[in-house]
Design a protein around this motif. Structure first.
Motif, PDB file in Angstrom:
ATOM      1  N   ARG A 156      -7.539  -6.560   3.692  1.00 21.12           N
ATOM      2  CA  ARG A 156      -6.945  -5.851   2.671  1.00 21.12           C
ATOM      3  C   ARG A 156      -6.039  -6.522   1.630  1.00 21.12           C
ATOM      4  O   ARG A 156      -6.279  -6.163   0.583  1.00 21.12           O
ATOM      5  N   THR A 201     -12.167  -0.272   2.816  1.00 21.83           N
ATOM      6  CA  THR A 201     -11.869  -0.397   3.985  1.00 21.83           C
ATOM      7  C   THR A 201     -12.403  -1.768   4.721  1.00 21.83           C
ATOM      8  O   THR A 201     -13.378  -2.321   4.120  1.00 21.83           O
ATOM      9  N   ASP A 203       0.754  -1.319   0.053  1.00 20.96           N
ATOM     10  CA  ASP A 203       0.116   0.027  -0.008  1.00 20.96           C
ATOM     11  C   ASP A 203       0.928   1.297  -0.036  1.00 20.96           C
ATOM     12  O   ASP A 203       0.573   2.306  -0.763  1.00 20.96           O
TER      13      ASP A 203
END
Length: 736
Positions: A334, A315, A303
């Motif tokens: 994620r 999210t 990320d």
């Protein structure tokens, strides 16, 4: 110097021979000891199985030897040549700590506690520390990093064992952990004692004079750890767990989240200053989400390398299935949302069982893709921190053949507990119960096919009951040797045991039966008796529930009984072998019935109940006599009768009837020499040599020993040769 005829010396010999039954030489010595005890006492003595029983037998032998000089000399000859406890005190320990991570941040507080416990003055208290903290916080990394940094402090070895304590179902028993630790200390596989108590004693004896570090990672409970501790003053044991372990006396070393400054420092080292500066806008969100977890911070590297992903990836609260709480689960969610569909499917479906360490071939079969594609996806999942690579088993032989029989070691992976929980949840929502069940069934099928092929290759000429055995018996072996096949089975043993439990839960009785049979080489040649016991019990449970009184029930009871016999749990073994004989009889399977009764006779030999053993072998011979021309098992009859003749000879030797014993053993020898079975011919020669020695004819035993040695040298039977060398030493001592 200790008097060899004292109670203490006799107790030591009896205990050492009992502890050395992990190999064929040790079993031979135990049987010889039983015959010698019978001669000394003039009656049959049941073999001791506990320390108190060993002491009682030693006292009786001591009293008998005081009044019989000839027996005293025979005892001294036996004691000098008898195999004692395996000595590895001077062997160089194999360094087995996993490699430390490169970027290790902070943790000076816990490191100081470890240094203080390691360096304190010896005062009789064992040196034990418990490093504990939540998943992903870096407890294992801390223990390993400290051990690697302090390696020079421990010239006697740095040992490592993964106790796999994510749950009670995955936790490894202490006996199996001790096997691994003894191998790391340099003890040969065949010399590891079969009993858990004897392994504990051997482990503590081996560490007594060493300055060593022992890291016990992923501990589940104090009960799992306590048998692995030692009072040796220069040994430091570092236990790693997710929480404090009630009942374990250890210096607590808590590990908490990294501070924000240390978290930033770790990210800087991982991605570089420029990359981190470019992500300054999203950095607070990343730090908040990671919560000071080193695992989550490492998982966030992709990320930070591409900050736009933080806006594109949903999210945790916006994503589909619930994921629980905590930075590890959040990181898993994620990472999962960025996977391509096929990689995501691998991630979900391989999590349906707690496979200890899986590789590309089983993934390819489970998910439906090529092995190359499976290997690529596994590597990708490991890069995204969704899987972790598994280090090679430090006590195993080098794996030179993959589980499919192809050259090359297979990379293996497993899940962290929280990540596996996330994957299971995702599979439930996206694949449904049917898809999850189909994945488990596919994995079980692959492990069954692999295990049957490896079992047939590890024991050429062997057979098994069930459709997969029938089909594979016609196939060419994918392995270059018996040893390669056995090594492959050992590498997959944890997965095979899990496959047994999965098949039982799914009601797949045929797979349970065939997997249990495929484990036989691991009992016969590798001695993994403790580890296999739960799977073999599952086989008996399924057989009694689904097919009581069948040939398969007899086979399951036999396998369990033989396993229990090697663990010296003789009462349980007798119950299982008796049940096996009854089931085979009910099924009308004469060959299996005779084999089960023969196994009961072998148990009696192990217990020094020689008269009953002889009766079992006679009964088995009578059962075989009922097999007529064209009946199943007819082709096996000559060899089966020859083996029974040899066993009868062994029982007669234990009874002191040496002339009759010699006659039976010579009958067996003629058959084995005639059919070219050098291995069993050498065993018969060894038995004849022992009869000669027991009868006081050392000069007659020598040529038999030399002939057997020549045969077994060609067979590369190393541990049988050890026994022959000890017999030769007895002969030479007797003739001097």
């Amino acid at each position: 110097m200790l008097d060899p005829l004292s109670v203490a010396a006799i107790t030591a010999v009896v205990g050492a021979v009992g502890a050395g039954m992990g190999n064929e030489a040790g079993k031979w010595a135990w049987e010889s000891l039983g015959g010698l005890c019978r001669r000394a006492l003039g009656r049959e003595v049941t073999a001791p199985t506990s320390g108190a029983e060993v002491a009682a037998v030693a006292e009786q032998i001591h009293q008998a030897l005081r009044t019989d000089p000839a027996l005293a000399r025979a005892w001294e000859d036996f004691a000098r040549a008898a195999p004692g406890p395996a000595s590895v005190g001077t062997a160089r320990a194999i360094p087995t700590l996993p490699p430390s991570i490169r970027f290790f941040t902070d943790r000076e507080g816990p490191m100081r506690v470890l240094r203080r416990e390691a360096g304190r003055k010896a005062d009789g208290r064992p040196r034990v520390a418990l490093v504990h903290g939540p998943e992903g916080i870096g407890t294992s990394e801390l223990a390993v990093h400290w051990g690697c940094r302090e390696a020079a402090r421990y010239p006697g070895g740095q040992l490592y064992a993964d106790l796999r304590g994510a749950s009670s179902g995955t936790a490894v028993g202490s006996a199996e952990v001790l096997r691994s630790l003894l191998r790391q200390l340099g003890m040969d596989q065949e010399e590891i004692p079969p009993g858990a108590a004897d392994r504990r004693e051997a482990f503590r004896r081996c560490l007594a004079g060493r300055r060593a570090l022992v890291v016990l990672d992923h501990a589940y409970s104090a009960a799992q750890v306590r048998p692995l501790l030692t009072s040796a003053p220069e040994v430091f044991t570092v236990v790693v767990a997710r929480h404090l372990l009630p009942g374990l006396d250890a210096v607590p070393v808590p590990v908490g989240p990294l501070s924000e400054s240390d978290a930033r420092r770790l990210l800087t080292r991982l991605v570089g200053k420029e990359t981190l500066a470019g992500a300054r806008a999203v950095l607070p969100r990343v730090l908040e989400r990671c919560g000071g977890s080193p695992f989550a911070l490492r998982a966030a590297v992709p990320d930070l390398s591409d900050p736009h992903r933080l806006e594109e990836v949903p999210t945790v609260s916006e994503s589909g299935p619930p994921t629980g709480s905590g930075p590890v689960r959040a990181a898993a969610e994620r990472a999962y949302r960025t996977l391509e569909p096929t990689a995501a499917r691998v991630y979900r479906l391989m999590a349906q069982r707690e496979w200890p360490a899986f590789a590309a071939p089983v993934v390819a079969h489970t998910v439906g893709m090529s092995e190359g594609e499976a290997a690529r996806h596994l590597g990708e999942l490991a890069d995204r921190q969704l899987l972790e690579p598994v280090e090679a088993d430090p006590d195993a032989d080098p794996v030179t053949t993959g589980p499919d029989g192809k050259d090359g070691e297979q990379a293996r992976y497993r899940y962290r507990p929280s990540i596996r929980g996330h994957a299971v949840e995702a599979a439930f929502h996206e694949d449904g119960i049917a898809g999850c069940s189909a994945a488990v069934a596919g994995s079980v099928r692959w492990y069954l096919d692999f295990a049957v092929r490896a079992r047939l290759a590890a024991l050429p000429g062997s057979w098994g009951l069930g459709p997969r055995f029938e089909a594979s018996a016609r196939d060419a072996s994918p392995y270059g040797s018996e040893g390669e096949a056995l090594t492959a089975l050992r590498a997959e043993r944890g997965n095979l045991i899990e496959a047994v439990h999965a098949a039982e839960e799914f009601g797949d009785a045929d797979s349970v039966y065939q997997l249990c049979q495929a484990l036989w080489p691991l009992q016969l040649k590798a001695g993994h008796h403790d580890e296999l016991l739960p799977a073999l019990r599952a086989g008996v449970r399924v057989a009694e529930a689904r097919h009581p009184g069948s040939r398969m029930a007899g086979r399951m009871h036999s396998l369990l009984g033989l396993d229990l016999m090697e663990l010296r749990r003789y009462e349980e073994a007798e119950a299982e072998l008796s049940a096996a004989a009854e089931a085979e009889k009910d099924a009308g399977h004469a060959r299996g019935h005779a084999s089960a009764v023969e196994s009961l006779g072998l148990l009696r030999l192990r217990q020094w109940r020689f008269r009953e053993a002889y009766g079992c072998f006679d009964e088995a011979s009578g059962i075989l006599a009922g097999i007529g021309p064209g009946d199943e098992g007819e082709r096996d009859l000559p060899r089966a009768h020859a083996l029974l003749e040899r066993h009868r000879g062994r029982a007669l030797r234990g009874l002191g009837r040496f002339t009759e014993a010699r006659e039976r053993l010579e009958n067996a020898l003629r058959y084995f020499c005639g059919c070219g079975d050098a291995y069993n011919a050498a065993r018969s020669l060894t038995d004849l040599a022992e009869v000669a020695l027991d009868a006081g004819d050392a000069s007659g035993a020598l040529p038999l020993i030399d002939r057997a040695t020549e045969m077994l040298d060609e067979e590369k039977a190393a541990y049988h040769l050890i026994h022959l060398r000890s017999l030769r030493a007895r002969c030479v001592n007797s003739l001097d």
